[in-house]
Design a protein around this motif. Structure first.
Motif, short mmCIF file in Angstrom:
data_model
loop_
_atom_site.label_atom_id
_atom_site.label_comp_id
_atom_site.label_asym_id
_atom_site.label_seq_id
_atom_site.Cartn_x
_atom_site.Cartn_y
_atom_site.Cartn_z
N ALA A 457 -0.70 3.14 -0.22
CA ALA A 457 -1.13 2.49 -1.46
C ALA A 457 -0.40 3.05 -2.67
O ALA A 457 0.03 2.31 -3.56
CB ALA A 457 -2.64 2.64 -1.62
N GLN A 458 -0.23 4.37 -2.71
CA GLN A 458 0.45 4.99 -3.85
C GLN A 458 1.92 4.56 -3.91
O GLN A 458 2.47 4.31 -4.98
CB GLN A 458 0.35 6.52 -3.74
CG GLN A 458 -1.07 7.04 -3.99
CD GLN A 458 -1.21 8.52 -3.73
OE1 GLN A 458 -0.40 9.12 -3.01
NE2 GLN A 458 -2.24 9.13 -4.30
N ARG A 459 2.55 4.45 -2.73
CA ARG A 459 3.95 3.99 -2.71
C ARG A 459 4.05 2.52 -3.14
O ARG A 459 5.00 2.13 -3.83
CB ARG A 459 4.54 4.19 -1.31
CG ARG A 459 4.85 5.67 -1.02
CD ARG A 459 5.69 5.86 0.23
NE ARG A 459 4.88 5.75 1.43
CZ ARG A 459 5.01 4.78 2.32
NH1 ARG A 459 5.89 3.83 2.14
NH2 ARG A 459 4.25 4.75 3.41
N LEU A 460 3.10 1.71 -2.71
CA LEU A 460 3.11 0.31 -3.13
C LEU A 460 2.93 0.19 -4.64
O LEU A 460 3.61 -0.59 -5.30
CB LEU A 460 1.99 -0.45 -2.41
CG LEU A 460 2.20 -0.76 -0.92
CD1 LEU A 460 0.94 -1.37 -0.34
CD2 LEU A 460 3.37 -1.71 -0.73
N LEU A 461 2.00 0.97 -5.19
CA LEU A 461 1.76 0.92 -6.63
C LEU A 461 2.98 1.39 -7.41
O LEU A 461 3.28 0.86 -8.49
CB LEU A 461 0.53 1.78 -6.97
CG LEU A 461 -0.81 1.23 -6.46
CD1 LEU A 461 -1.90 2.28 -6.57
CD2 LEU A 461 -1.19 -0.02 -7.25
N ALA A 462 3.67 2.40 -6.87
CA ALA A 462 4.90 2.87 -7.53
C ALA A 462 5.94 1.76 -7.55
O ALA A 462 6.72 1.62 -8.51
CB ALA A 462 5.43 4.10 -6.80
N GLY A 463 5.94 0.93 -6.50
CA GLY A 463 6.89 -0.17 -6.45
C GLY A 463 6.60 -1.26 -7.46
O GLY A 463 7.46 -2.12 -7.71
#
Length: 786
Positions: A457-463
């Motif tokens: 989720a954190q990687r998706l939000l960073a994207g």
């Protein structure tokens, strides 16, 4: 010699007869199998087509309803309506109608008069022809129906224009005509006919893809379908049989409208008829084969005929990928090639229907039906392996606003880009789904638990930090993600989807960008979501109120200012304690509009105090989230200018814990506020973790000693030491000191001896509504007579 020849003839006759018999049996088997298979394909096509039609029809209605709701919520449109600006009303209606592809839009008053009509823009206040629909909408909130306007059928959707109760009704619809029928035919690959039955059982063809002679003959046989809705029957039109299914659409007071979906049996069997002709030709030619050729033919024919029979059986069982391999380049080879072509065509058509059933038309991503299938597979696989499937549901903030500002087409293009960006993040084994609107789901079948889900989720939000560029429009989006993991949150598809949906709903209004499901959310979610909606409505409708608690100058015992405190007088639950809704607002995006409402109301009251001759300072509390808001200084500045308030007469109170949440960013915001000239006060001092060195760097004017140190001063010597130390520290730094929680005269006297500057508490006054505060000013010894 003679016998040899006769025997030879007998062999020829025998093998010729055998060949004829084998071919005849093969022909019959293929004929029966293909006819049955073709009819089954038609039936499947009708069932799937009816579902697709229903979904598309519902989608059209929902899009019209959503467009009407959007227009209903438009402030400018409401203003034009209230002022009777018909030109603006018609222009807005026409723009909204064109945007969603509608053909008609009307505004109908509550007395059933047409106030504005895009079909007849020059007519004014003519009676609405369908008052029973308005009555139905009044009962149900919204409604839809098929009606005849000037002899032309329309699918009409009716929604209220609220202010906040219905003041009129917005009617929006599309034409039911041959073009619409052809559009549905292009999607379902079926003939479409819209039929209207009058009370006297007279039938009218509203629209049809059939030819005129066929549609005319349909009227005479349609009555047999009236009692068999959703059932597949065969009817004969002219010289062709049609497999048909009827879908009722709506029943009005003077008509009953339904759609008939049909597929020609003869057309479906065209491929087989060509095969049958080739087979008959082969059968006729085989009679003239010689004895020696009969043996070879028998050997060469048996194998491909059996292969064709096996292929036909597999097609019947749904195995369309099987191919018949025939080495000969004669009629049998052509027959096998034609058979393979037919099987390939059937397979492509079924694959196309299956793809449309399991994929979203806009983004091309798998849809909700596909999610259920893939999630069930992942859960089943995880039971025999050391993996924990992860389900993430992602919602987009501000998407409806983007649709409203930039239009539905830009919104659709944006959703495509979101789907592409999400797909680029996932691994080979994971799948991205689009469930409609701004709702996306990502499935990671080979997940490794909650921490892994949080990391994804954190990687998706960073994207999502980079903007999307849609036709030259840079669009920034905030995403919120709900997380659920099998088996700890659910070991079946429905449960897991329910869990991730709950988490996603709470994440959308949460201070965090993602929320992991937990069982307590099942209990908290309904109440929190209800309270969030009611609080948002209370802010928008100005249903909150500020209470004011006096601050007293301890030296002379007179009022020097007030602290404004938000209160919520709920229509059902009465006065809601701040501890019940302030933390909820701080955890969500509501703290921003709530704080701006409090600032605006307090500044307006400060101006009212000044006009009445009361020159006192007004304090407003800020939260931790406010200190991360780059727009806050601008808001304060605009309010100071609007109300023409002297900045030093305003005090902004900030807690230690709020500052320490993000010290550097908080420092920047506080310095900008200080630059406006307002006073900054550290609230609840002594309960946080700020250091003296950090305190010296802040542009602070006042420290407020937390009531936990003040209330027990007359009974606890340790509290006296702490209060004395804070007062001396503040005075050495050039700051004023206010003590909270003064409840007794003994405490007040001790604070006066210690040199405390100001105080507030129940000894002087509780927080009061504005009317009671004015009365307190007149009656209390601490007050000022106005």
């Amino acid at each position: 010699m003679f016998r040899f020849h006769r025997f030879q003839y007998r062999i020829i006759f025998f093998f010729s007869g055998l060949l004829i018999l084998v071919q005849l049996l093969a022909f019959l088997a293929i004929n029966e199998t293909n006819i049955r298979n073709s009819k089954e394909q038609i039936e499947n096509g009708l069932v799937v087509g009816s579902r697709v039609f229903t979904r598309l029809m519902n989608s059209r209605l929902e899009r019209l309803a959503e467009s009407a709701r959007l227009l209903s919520g438009d402030f400018a449109f409401k203003t034009a309506y209230s002022t009777g600006d018909k030109a603006t009303i018609l222009s807005a209606m026409d723009n909204q109608r064109s945007r969603v592809g509608a053909d008609v839009m009307m505004i109908v008053s509550t007395d059933y008069s047409v106030m504005a009509d895009t079909l007849r823009p020059k007519e004014a206040q003519v009676p609405f022809s369908f008052p029973e629909l308005i009555k139905k909408a009044e009962e149900q909130g919204e409604t839809s129906s098929i009606v005849l306007i000037n002899g032309q059928p329309y699918q009409l959707v009716i929604v209220p224009l609220l202010a906040p109760v219905p003041i009129s009704w917005i009617c929006i619809g599309f034409t039911i005509d041959n073009k619409l029928a052809r559009d549905f035919q292009g999607i379902t690959l079926l003939d479409i006919t819209f039929i209207r039955e009058r009370p006297d059982h007279h039938l009218d063809i509203l629209a049809s893809t059939l030819s005129k002679p066929l549609s005319d003959s349909l009227i005479s046989v349609f009555s047999q379908f009236v009692a068999s809705a959703q059932k597949i029957d065969v009817i004969r039109l002219k010289n062709d049989n049609y497999m048909s299914i009827r879908i009722p659409l709506n029943k009005g007071s003077d008509h009953f409208v339904s759609v008939l979906m049909q597929s020609s049996v003869e057309k479906a069997l065209e491929h087989f008829y060509r095969l049958r002709s080739a087979l008959i030709g082969l059968f006729a030619g085989s009679i003239f084969l010689s004895l020696f050729g009969a043996v070879m033919i028998a050997r060469s024919v048996t194998k491909p005929v059996l292969a064709l029979a096996e292929a036909a059986k597999r097609i019947e069982e749904g195995e369309y990928e099987h191919r018949v391999t025939v080495a000969q380049k004669d009629e049998l080879g052509s027959l096998a090639a034609a058979f393979n072509t037919m099987a390939h065509g059937i397979a492509e058509r079924e694959e196309q229907i299956r793809y449309q059933a399991y994929h979203d038309r806009l983004t091309g991503l798998p849809n909700r039906e596909c999610l259920h299938i893939e999630l069930d597979k992942a859960i089943q696989s995880s039971q025999s392996a050391d993996i924990a499937p992860i389900l993430l549901m992602l919602n987009l903030n501000r998407f409806k606003a983007i649709n409203g500002i930039l239009g539905l087409r830009i919104g659709d293009l944006l959703l495509k880009q979101v789907g592409e960006r999400l797909s680029s993040f996932v691994t080979e084994s994971s799948i991205t789904f689009h469930l409609g609107g701004d709702n996306f789901v990502l499935l990671f079948p080979e997940g490794r638990g909650v921490e892994h889900g949080v990391d994804i989720a954190q990687r998706l939000l960073a994207g999502f930090e980079g903007p999307f560029l849609v036709e030259g429009h840079p669009i920034s989006l905030d995403a919120r993600i709900g997380i659920a993991v099998s088996p700890i949150h659910g070991n079946d598809t429905e449960t897991l989807i329910k869990c991730v949906d709950i988490a996603a709903h709470l994440a959308k209004d949460s201070a965090d960008d993602y929320t992991v499901y937990s069982p307590r959310l099942d209990k908290q979610a309904p109440r929190q979501l209800t309270m969030l909606g009611e609080l948002r409505q209370a802010i928008e409708q100005d249903d909150l109120v500020l209470y004011y608690q006096p601050k007293i100058n301890i030296k002379d015992g007179r009022i020097s200012g007030v602290e404004s405190l938000v209160r919520w007088n709920h229509p059902e639950h009465g006065l809601v304690p701040p501890d019940d809704f302030i933390p909820l607002a701080e955890q969500t995006g509501l703290i921003k509009p709530l704080t701006r409402w409090a600032l605006k109301t307090a500044f307006a009251q400060k101006e009212a105090f000044r006009k009445s001759g009361l020159e006192i300072k007004v304090a407003v509390n800020l939260s931790a989230r406010n200190l991360q808001d780059e727009q806050l200084p601008l808001v304060v500045s605009e309010l100071l200018q609007y109300y023409k308030i002297d900045p030093p007469s305003i005090i902004l109170e900030i807690t230690e814990s709020a500052i320490m949440l993000d010290p550097e960013r908080s420092m920047q915001i506080i310095k900008r506020l200080d630059g406006l000239g307002v006073n900054i006060s550290i609230d609840d001092f002594g309960t946080g973790y700020s250091s003296l060195g950090y305190l010296q760097r802040l542009p602070v004017d006042e420290l407020k000693i937390d009531k936990s140190f003040v209330t027990q001063m007359d009974r606890n010597s340790n509290d006296v030491v702490i209060v004395r130390s804070v007062i001396e520290l503040a005075h050495n730094l050039g700051l004023k000191v206010t003590a909270e929680g003064i409840e007794t005269k003994e405490t007040y006297d001790m604070l006066e001896q210690l040199g405390c500057d100001r105080g507030q508490g129940y000894l002087m006054s509780r927080p009061l509504p504005i009317a009671a505060f004015y009365q307190w000013l007149q009656d209390s010894k601490w007050g000022i007579s106005l």
